[in-house]
Enzyme design. Structure first.
Site, mmCIF file in Angstrom:
data_model
loop_
_atom_site.group_PDB
_atom_site.id
_atom_site.type_symbol
_atom_site.label_atom_id
_atom_site.label_comp_id
_atom_site.label_asym_id
_atom_site.label_seq_id
_atom_site.Cartn_x
_atom_site.Cartn_y
_atom_site.Cartn_z
ATOM 1 N N GLU A 284 -2.050 9.111 3.459
ATOM 2 C CA GLU A 284 -3.145 9.537 2.573
ATOM 3 C C GLU A 284 -4.498 9.295 3.231
ATOM 4 O OE1 GLU A 284 -2.549 6.746 -0.575
ATOM 5 O OE2 GLU A 284 -0.596 7.533 -1.147
ATOM 6 N N GLY A 286 -8.345 9.818 4.154
ATOM 7 C CA GLY A 286 -9.517 10.474 3.581
ATOM 8 C C GLY A 286 -10.649 10.485 4.580
ATOM 9 N N ARG A 287 -11.308 9.320 4.691
ATOM 10 C CA ARG A 287 -12.483 9.197 5.550
ATOM 11 C C ARG A 287 -12.249 9.721 6.972
ATOM 12 N NH1 ARG A 287 -16.291 5.198 4.706
ATOM 13 N NH2 ARG A 287 -14.746 4.062 3.482
ATOM 14 N N CYS A 353 -36.787 5.807 -7.278
ATOM 15 C CA CYS A 353 -37.559 4.624 -7.679
ATOM 16 C C CYS A 353 -36.691 3.373 -7.738
ATOM 17 C CB CYS A 353 -38.208 4.881 -9.029
ATOM 18 S SG CYS A 353 -39.167 6.390 -8.993
HETATM 19 C C1 PLP Z 1 -9.212 5.928 -1.149
HETATM 20 C C2 PLP Z 1 -7.759 5.996 -0.956
HETATM 21 C C3 PLP Z 1 -7.235 6.599 0.185
HETATM 22 C C4 PLP Z 1 -8.095 7.102 1.305
HETATM 23 O O1 PLP Z 1 -8.753 6.089 1.972
HETATM 24 P P1 PLP Z 1 -9.579 6.393 3.294
HETATM 25 O O2 PLP Z 1 -10.133 5.087 3.687
HETATM 26 O O3 PLP Z 1 -10.651 7.367 2.927
HETATM 27 O O4 PLP Z 1 -8.647 6.956 4.304
HETATM 28 C C5 PLP Z 1 -5.864 6.711 0.274
HETATM 29 N N1 PLP Z 1 -5.037 6.238 -0.702
HETATM 30 C C6 PLP Z 1 -5.529 5.652 -1.807
HETATM 31 C C7 PLP Z 1 -4.587 5.163 -2.832
HETATM 32 C C8 PLP Z 1 -6.889 5.504 -1.978
HETATM 33 O O5 PLP Z 1 -7.366 4.891 -3.055
#
Ligand code: PLP
Length: 429
Positions: A284, A286-287, A353
């Site tokens: 999974e 993301g970043r 602000c």
């Molecule tokens: C946020 C999250 C990810 C992704 O994390 P990254 O650091 O962006 O790779 C994957 N799995 C779960 C359950 C998350 O909460």
């Protein structure tokens, strides 16, 4: 690396004095679409994805993009077309995936606080798996599924209790965190799940944190997860897949996270050694798929010299780029056009602000009013965390593919923000 390449940003580079993203000048995009403007490189997203794909070559594996990092439809579509699944954390994210052309069966649903309504919505859509985070959630999910005459596919998010050595706000796999089922009670949770009529146990998952730049926490977590797989299977509950979460870091400031393919070579060696190499694997990320594919272009409004600090006031703010205010995070900032001007040291701040509205501190920049700056590493956890504080419309977003730019989100207007609001009282009579 050529001196014009920006470290960690494969498709963002200076050509002469101008900063380009793929084949386009950022200054041209800023003039066409206005600022603040998020600009993403499709090639950078696909090359980040390719590192994972190389890592899993020849294996049964699914890469589920953790869309909370950047949930804009045009970004989701890139990953859907590249064959990714999605990791979602809300019913709203489910609607986004489906709107972007993602397949329901390739969706996994994470998060410690799923509502019954979200469970129903996800069961109706037919998602691939619920990553359940507590024993209480198992009971509710089984009940909701049974009421609908359905069986919910589940995996249990185990908390391996390893320290990912990242910022405390983004570390999730330690005992003190709200996430996952503690290691000690995981087996009991699996036995309960297997006994509930509305659930079908599919797998196991873990996610230990975000912006992880070392491989040791991953290797430790893998051992802990595999110990649990062995214990669960010894109890007669078979697991089809192992979901190892996300969390791999990116280079913000000279960080040196392992490459996805190199990291997975080590993790797969461990899986093979312990006899799990042929399991269906899921991750999974993301970043690491989007973070360094995006920049935020902002215009310098004012230079404000001070006794202790010089301020460079720009038109992007904490509502666009919340990470510095939230986590004291570092984003590299560079002028979009190089000049011979002498550089000065500035705090780069926005118009909101709040004293917390800063984007970068003590940065050497050669700029004046009207010049453009690029805030780098702005593809992840920026637009998806953006707010309307100070009634600032959220920025526009552009996706670049070679020498073509597509506006994937219009700049938000005040009318967009007020839609849905009502005056409370009629006119005074
Ligand atoms: C946020 C999250 C990810 C992704 O994390 P990254 O650091 O962006 O790779 C994957 N799995 C779960 C359950 C998350 O909460």
């Amino acid at each position: 690396m050529s001196p014009n390449q920006l470290p960690g940003h494969p498709h963002i580079a200076f050509l002469g004095d101008e900063l380009f993203i793929e084949g386009l000048r950022l200054s041209d995009l800023a003039h066409q679409y206005g600022t603040p403007l998020f600009v993403y490189s499709k090639a950078a997203m696909l090359s980040a994805l390719a590192a994972y794909q190389r890592g899993f070559a020849g294996r049964k594996a699914r890469i589920c993009y953790a869309m909370k990092a950047n949930s804009t439809l045009g970004v989701l579509q890139v990953f859907a077309q590249a064959g990714c699944g999605f990791d979602i954390v809300s019913g709203g994210e489910l609607e986004r995936v489906l709107a972007a052309g993602g397949q329901a069966e390739d969706i996994i649903f994470s998060g410690a606080g799923k509502t019954r309504a979200e469970m129903r919505q996800a069961l109706q859509a037919g998602i691939g798996c619920f990553n359940v985070e507590s024993e209480a959630e198992l009971e509710v999910l089984s009940q909701v599924a049974s009421e609908m005459g359905k069986v919910a596919p589940v995996s249990i998010r185990v908390n391996p209790d390893v320290d990912p050595k990242t910022h405390p706000y983004i570390s999730t796999g330690l005992k003190g965190n709200k996430f996952g089922v503690p290691h000690e009670s995981s087996l009991r949770a699996y036995q309960r799940a297997a006994s509930l009529p509305g659930l079908k146990v599919k797998g196991i998952d873990c996610h230990i944190g975000s912006q992880i730049t070392e491989e040791a926490p991953y290797l430790d977590a893998m051992d802990r997860v595999l110990d649990m797989v062995e214990a669960v299977e010894a109890a007669g509950i078979m697991l089809e897949h192992i979901d190892f979460g996300g969390g791999l870091g990116i280079d913000y400031q000279g960080d040196q996270p392992p490459a996805a393919d190199a990291l997975w070579a080590k993790l797969l060696a461990k899986l093979d050694a312990r006899g799990f190499g042929q399991r269906m694997l899921m991750i999974e990320p993301g970043r690491s798929l989007v973070g360094n594919a995006g920049v935020c272009v902002t215009e310098v409004l004012y230079i404000k010299p001070g006794e202790q600090k010089n301020f460079c006031i720009v038109d992007a703010a904490m509502n666009d780029l919340p990470r510095p205010a939230m986590y004291q995070a570092y984003h590299a900032i560079t002028a979009v056009r190089r000049t011979q001007q002498a550089a000065q040291t500035y705090d780069v701040v926005g118009p909101v602000c709040e004293s917390g509205d800063w984007l970068g501190r003590d940065r050497e920049l050669a700029v004046g009013p009207g010049d453009l700056l690029a805030v780098l590493s702005a593809g992840a956890y920026c637009m998806s965390m953006a707010s309307n504080y100070n009634t600032r419309g959220r920025a526009a977003e552009v996706l670049v593919d070679a020498d073509r730019a597509v506006l994937i989100r219009e700049r938000e207007t005040a009318a967009d923000q007020m839609r849905g609001e009502r005056l409370a009282f009629g006119p005074r009579t």
